[in-house]
Scaffold this motif. Structure first.
Motif, mmCIF file in Angstrom:
data_model
loop_
_atom_site.group_PDB
_atom_site.id
_atom_site.type_symbol
_atom_site.label_atom_id
_atom_site.label_comp_id
_atom_site.label_asym_id
_atom_site.label_seq_id
_atom_site.Cartn_x
_atom_site.Cartn_y
_atom_site.Cartn_z
ATOM 1 N N GLY A 1 0.791 -1.225 0.000
ATOM 2 C CA GLY A 1 0.000 0.000 0.000
ATOM 3 C C GLY A 1 0.817 1.264 0.000
ATOM 4 N N ARG A 2 2.122 1.181 -0.240
ATOM 5 C CA ARG A 2 3.004 2.366 -0.205
ATOM 6 C C ARG A 2 3.236 2.847 -1.647
ATOM 7 N N LEU A 3 2.172 3.370 -2.241
ATOM 8 C CA LEU A 3 2.200 3.716 -3.670
ATOM 9 C C LEU A 3 3.185 4.836 -3.973
ATOM 10 N N ASP A 4 3.250 5.850 -3.134
ATOM 11 C CA ASP A 4 4.173 6.963 -3.400
ATOM 12 C C ASP A 4 5.614 6.471 -3.406
ATOM 13 N N GLU A 5 5.954 5.645 -2.440
ATOM 14 C CA GLU A 5 7.313 5.116 -2.377
ATOM 15 C C GLU A 5 7.595 4.199 -3.571
ATOM 16 N N ALA A 6 6.593 3.410 -3.961
ATOM 17 C CA ALA A 6 6.754 2.541 -5.134
ATOM 18 C C ALA A 6 7.033 3.375 -6.372
ATOM 19 N N CYS A 7 6.323 4.489 -6.530
ATOM 20 C CA CYS A 7 6.540 5.357 -7.700
ATOM 21 C C CYS A 7 7.943 5.944 -7.695
ATOM 22 N N ARG A 8 8.455 6.288 -6.513
ATOM 23 C CA ARG A 8 9.812 6.846 -6.452
ATOM 24 C C ARG A 8 10.846 5.796 -6.876
ATOM 25 N N VAL A 9 10.709 4.566 -6.369
ATOM 26 C CA VAL A 9 11.664 3.504 -6.724
ATOM 27 C C VAL A 9 11.591 3.190 -8.213
ATOM 28 N N LEU A 10 10.374 2.991 -8.707
ATOM 29 C CA LEU A 10 10.202 2.658 -10.120
ATOM 30 C C LEU A 10 10.579 3.830 -11.018
ATOM 31 N N GLY A 11 10.255 5.047 -10.589
ATOM 32 C CA GLY A 11 10.570 6.225 -11.398
ATOM 33 C C GLY A 11 12.065 6.444 -11.541
ATOM 34 N N ALA A 12 12.833 6.200 -10.457
ATOM 35 C CA ALA A 12 14.288 6.357 -10.528
ATOM 36 C C ALA A 12 14.882 5.356 -11.508
ATOM 37 N N ALA A 13 14.401 4.102 -11.462
ATOM 38 C CA ALA A 13 14.904 3.086 -12.394
ATOM 39 C C ALA A 13 14.487 3.419 -13.823
ATOM 40 N N ALA A 14 13.238 3.875 -14.000
ATOM 41 C CA ALA A 14 12.765 4.214 -15.345
ATOM 42 C C ALA A 14 13.575 5.361 -15.944
ATOM 43 N N ALA A 15 13.930 6.340 -15.122
ATOM 44 C CA ALA A 15 14.742 7.458 -15.617
ATOM 45 C C ALA A 15 16.102 6.967 -16.107
ATOM 46 N N GLN A 16 16.700 6.017 -15.389
ATOM 47 C CA GLN A 16 17.978 5.448 -15.828
ATOM 48 C C GLN A 16 17.813 4.704 -17.154
ATOM 49 N N VAL A 17 16.700 3.981 -17.285
ATOM 50 C CA VAL A 17 16.445 3.234 -18.524
ATOM 51 C C VAL A 17 16.369 4.192 -19.714
ATOM 52 N N TRP A 18 15.606 5.272 -19.558
ATOM 53 C CA TRP A 18 15.494 6.236 -20.659
ATOM 54 C C TRP A 18 16.829 6.916 -20.937
ATOM 55 N N ALA A 19 17.580 7.232 -19.886
ATOM 56 C CA ALA A 19 18.879 7.884 -20.079
ATOM 57 C C ALA A 19 19.844 6.981 -20.831
ATOM 58 N N ARG A 20 19.738 5.686 -20.600
ATOM 59 C CA ARG A 20 20.605 4.716 -21.281
ATOM 60 C C ARG A 20 20.099 4.337 -22.662
ATOM 61 N N GLY A 21 18.891 4.789 -23.016
ATOM 62 C CA GLY A 21 18.314 4.385 -24.293
ATOM 63 C C GLY A 21 17.950 2.911 -24.334
ATOM 64 N N MET A 22 17.597 2.340 -23.171
ATOM 65 C CA MET A 22 17.326 0.911 -23.076
ATOM 66 C C MET A 22 15.831 0.619 -22.918
ATOM 67 N N GLN A 23 14.979 1.539 -23.383
ATOM 68 C CA GLN A 23 13.556 1.373 -23.139
ATOM 69 C C GLN A 23 12.977 0.127 -23.804
ATOM 70 N N ARG A 24 13.465 -0.230 -24.983
ATOM 71 C CA ARG A 24 12.941 -1.431 -25.639
ATOM 72 C C ARG A 24 13.310 -2.683 -24.855
ATOM 73 N N GLU A 25 14.497 -2.672 -24.241
ATOM 74 C CA GLU A 25 14.949 -3.836 -23.489
ATOM 75 C C GLU A 25 14.272 -3.932 -22.121
ATOM 76 N N GLN A 26 13.791 -2.818 -21.608
ATOM 77 C CA GLN A 26 13.220 -2.789 -20.261
ATOM 78 C C GLN A 26 11.757 -2.356 -20.279
ATOM 79 N N VAL A 27 11.025 -2.815 -21.281
ATOM 80 C CA VAL A 27 9.608 -2.458 -21.377
ATOM 81 C C VAL A 27 8.828 -2.871 -20.125
#
Length: 844
Positions: free
Chosen positions: A701-727
């Motif tokens: 039930g900790r949605l805000d914290e989940a968004c922070r963890v997932l958002g930080a990883a997603a930002a790294q994925v986009w920065a690396r150009g690895m979005q297709r590999e990490q869909v």
């Protein structure tokens, strides 16, 4: 009245001869509508001779009229006439325009006709102009700087890349600047076949007298007191003779500077080599239709089309075809000009579709061009003919590499030829002639072919009857390369093993295409290559293509035996990692291959296989006891396995805590594993762990914290150009955002994730999140239709929802009053296609 005015009054207006138009008042010479690089005194000489066409104009008259009775040497006139001939493409021995009358003067021998003036241009309208040297402005400046600092500059590059044109333009600039008291001289060597005649040919061109042509020493002696720039054009077919001559001139004639054009360097002391690359291509390969004015290759192409089709201006619909033509022809000017000549007949789209037959297509060169520049085949024939038989065979055998090749792989490919020459020496010789092009990568240098050179070499390889042998050797090297990578990726962070393999993608495709169509044992090699590359296809953003290769392999695979079992294991692993295909079928394939792996003592593959089995069981919501599976995995772990390898077991052990209801223990285990991966520097491996941690937080039930963890990883994925590999990670992040509330940021994240999933045919993967996009925007009926579509997707695939999607589905039932499996009020929705579902959720 000064000299230019006298000449202009004699000409009265623009005149034409051959394909040229001379407008002396505007100081402009053009050929077929395109400006020619001629100005200053050489242009004045042309105007004077054209004004007196058919008449002998003695040297004193030319000097008086053009130089205005100034005290200048006759050599200055020779320089101007030489530059004039170079601009016109004229030959002093067989003149079409300017005839030399020995010891007397010059006569213009072409027919001169007046040009009817065009209607007056509106006031303020810009005068159209096309640069004679398109896309080479920086090269021209660089060459000028080299000539100012070095007495020998060799302009090198592939045949047809524009060395001669750049050298002539540089010579014209140098002449206009007046830095050489004894002139700028251009000597064309392409028609000279006997090296013995080299000194006499240069002496004759410079009009130094018969004694100066008596040999290298005599020529050097004649040039010793002179201060001039000597351009030797097209030296590659007699490079040793030119090198010896140039070395003597550098020593004996200290005020002579030499500019040489050649496909290979001279290797003379003091030589400054300037490699000439093709014209610039579109930078963003993701843009299929960049505007032609944005890159030099297209500017040249369009300018040459206008020579055949005056007034041509490409429409937006042609931009993609022009970009494809320029890329396919590698920006090589000769090839572009030959392609442009076909546009009036075929159109740009027609030229693009016919480039697979480029050697038949690109044949319409200018009649007054050198024979080797009248077709693409002739240009490559010239270069190929300069290679030794060993170098020719090396070029053929390397042409089976698609994309690029490492120097080590090129050396290995040539090692078995038994030609006597060292493979690296053969590679170096091809590099020297620009038949191979170096490419710098983070992993080290690679070698590339121009497309036309590769196709030409492949044709010669087929003619030699050695294509099958060369492709078989290429296939074996790919089996070894991907076999090593298959083992390495198990304990190597993905950011180290995946990018180098991406550079082998074209080679992998070529090897599979050849091998799967061959008979055993080559077909067996191709099947082994597919097995070794399964992880690359699954996690490299190429899931759909990988599935096609496995389907193709299935049609030719042996029905039983060790290879059949290894292929079953590889296909099962691919299906588990890519999430394409039936999870039940993938599970059966892995279990089918398991006894072979155990018999061979293959700890790594057995460990990976059991890991994949566990994920497949989760997708099937199996109630099967997995304690034996986890114990089997643990028993396969070997001393020295690092966290990259052991994370699979640790991850599944964390899932076991979740399945027992210990959500906090699950969260803590995921957090610890994430920190361990970070400590190892395994950035890519952190992302799926962050995905699991985010889902654990959602379940708590900790949605805000989940968004922070997932958002930080997603930002790294986009920065690396690895979005297709990490869909999956990006999709989970979007799902959680939409579940929290469908604001603008969440809608954008959902739209991006949906587009990536649709490209892989996997929109079903986040089906239960799509209703929340519509619900959060107040479109409740649309949301119910989307939930009906999501329920149908789950039912059709025979899978059950994981914890996150079960939570999303139950929450939707609570807010929308739509229990699982219940049709939406009013019916409809289940029949939606992927495109319609995405549009209904996020807008068109």
């Amino acid at each position: 009245m000064n000299a230019p005015d006298r000449i202009s009054s004699a000409l009265a207006g623009p005149v034409a001869f051959g394909p040229f138009v001379l407008d002396h008042r505007q100081a402009r010479l053009s050929r077929d509508g395109e400006a020619v690089a001629l100005s200053g005194r050489p242009l004045e000489v042309l105007a004077l001779l054209a004004a007196r066409a058919g008449q002998l104009v003695d040297k004193d008259t030319v000097l008086d009229e053009v130089w205005g009775h100034r005290h200048v040497t006759e050599s200055v006139l020779k320089v101007a006439v030489n530059a004039l001939r170079a601009a016109l493409g004229d030959d002093a021995k067989a003149p079409r325009y300017v005839e030399t009358v020995p010891r007397r003067g010059y006569r213009f021998v072409a027919e001169v006709r007046p040009v009817v003036a065009a209607p007056a241009r509106p006031s303020g309208a810009a005068e159209p102009a096309a640069p004679a040297l398109i896309g080479r402005e920086r090269d021209l400046d660089h060459l000028a700087a080299l000539l100012a600092s070095s007495r020998l500059v060799t302009l090198c590059g592939l045949g047809g890349v524009g060395k001669t044109r750049l050298a002539l333009a540089a010579a014209a600039v140098q002449d206009r600047q007046g830095a050489w008291p004894d002139g700028v001289w251009v000597v064309r060597l392409e028609s000279l076949s006997d090296p013995v005649l080299l000194p006499s040919s240069i002496a004759q061109a410079l009009q130094l007298g018969a004694r100066a042509g008596g040999g290298t020493a005599a020529l050097a002696q004649a040039l010793a007191p002179l201060h001039l720039l000597l351009v030797l054009d097209n030296a590659e077919h007699m490079v040793e003779a030119v090198a010896a001559l140039v070395a003597s001139l550098l020593e004996a004639a200290p005020r002579v500077t030499l500019l040489v054009t050649s496909q290979v360097p001279l290797r003379v002391g003091g030589e400054q080599v300037m490699p000439l690359a093709p014209l610039a291509l579109p930078q963003d390969v993701a843009d299929p239709a960049p505007p032609p004015e944005g890159y030099a290759a297209a500017r040249l192409f369009c300018a040459r089309v206008r020579q055949w089709q005056p007034g041509y201006a490409p429409t937006p619909d042609e931009h993609a075809a022009i970009a494809a033509i320029c890329r396919s022809l590698d920006g090589v000017p000769l090839a572009l000009e030959l392609a442009a000549a076909r546009v009036p007949l075929l159109g740009t789209a027609g030229v693009r579709t016919r480039l697979s037959q480029r050697f038949a297509l690109l044949t319409r060169g200018a009649r007054d061009a050198a024979a080797r520049q009248r077709s693409l085949t002739a240009a490559l024939d010239w270069t190929y003919g300069l290679l030794s038989p060993q170098e020719q065979r090396a070029l053929q055998w390397l042409s089976v590499f698609a994309g690029s090749v490492t120097p080590d792989a090129a050396e290995a490919q040539l090692a078995g030829l038994g030609e006597g020459a060292e493979p690296l020496d053969l590679v170096a010789a091809l590099l020297e002639r620009s038949l191979l092009v170096p490419e710098a990568t983070p992993e080290g240098p690679r070698l590339c072919f121009f497309n036309s050179v590769r196709r030409y070499a492949l044709e010669r390889l087929a003619e030699a009857g050695e294509e099958a042998a060369a492709r078989a050797a290429h296939l074996r090297r790919l089996v070894a390369r991907f076999g090593c990578a298959d083992a390495d990726e198990f304990q190597t962070p993905m950011h180290r093993w995946l990018p180098p393999l991406r550079r082998e993608l074209d080679n992998l495709r070529a090897a599979l295409r050849f091998g799967l169509g061959a008979e055993p044992p080559l077909r067996d090699d191709a099947l082994r290559l597919l097995c070794a590359s399964a992880a690359f296809w699954a996690v490299g953003g190429l899931r759909v293509e990988g599935l096609r290769w496995f389907d193709e392999a299935q049609a030719v695979a042996p029905p039983e035996g060790e290879l059949a079992l290894l292929l079953a294991h590889a296909r099962g692993m691919f299906a588990a990692r890519s999430q394409l295909g039936s999870p039940q079928q993938a599970l059966e394939l892995l279990r089918q291959a398991r006894p072979l792996l155990r018999e061979r003592g293959d700890h790594r593959r057995l460990y990976q296989s059991r890991n994949a089995e566990r994920y497949l069981l989760m997708r099937l919501a199996s109630q099967e006891d997995v304690s034996e599976l986890l114990a089997d995995m643990a028993s396969q772990v070997q001393p020295g396995w690092n966290i990259v390898a052991r994370r699979h077991l640790l991850h599944l052990q964390a899932y076991a805590l979740r399945d027992r209801g210990d959500l906090e223990g699950y969260r803590q285990a995921c957090a610890a594993l994430l920190e361990a991966c970070k400590a190892e520097g395994a950035e890519f491996e952190c992302w799926p762990v962050a995905n699991a941690l985010g889902q654990a937080l959602v379940q708590l039930g900790r949605l805000d914290e989940a968004c922070r963890v997932l958002g930080a990883a997603a930002a790294q994925v986009w920065a690396r150009g690895m979005q297709r590999e990490q869909v999956p990670l990006l999709a989970i992040h979007a799902c959680v955002q939409l579940f929290r509330g469908a604001g603008a940021e969440a809608i954008q994240a959902g739209r991006e994730a949906a587009a990536l999933l649709r490209a892989e045919g996997m929109l079903w993967w986040m089906a239960d999140a799509l209703p929340w996009a519509a619900w959060g925007q107040g479109r409740h009926d649309d949301a119910r239709r989307l939930q009906a579509w999501a329920d149908a997707q789950v039912s059709r695939r025979g899978e059950t929802r994981g914890p996150l999607f079960s939570r999303l589905r139950q929450a939707f039932a609570d807010v929308a009053g739509m229990p699982v499996g219940a049709p939406p009020p009013g019916g409809g929705g289940a029949e939606l296609g992927d495109a319609a579902a995405a549009a209904l959720a996020f807008g068109a």
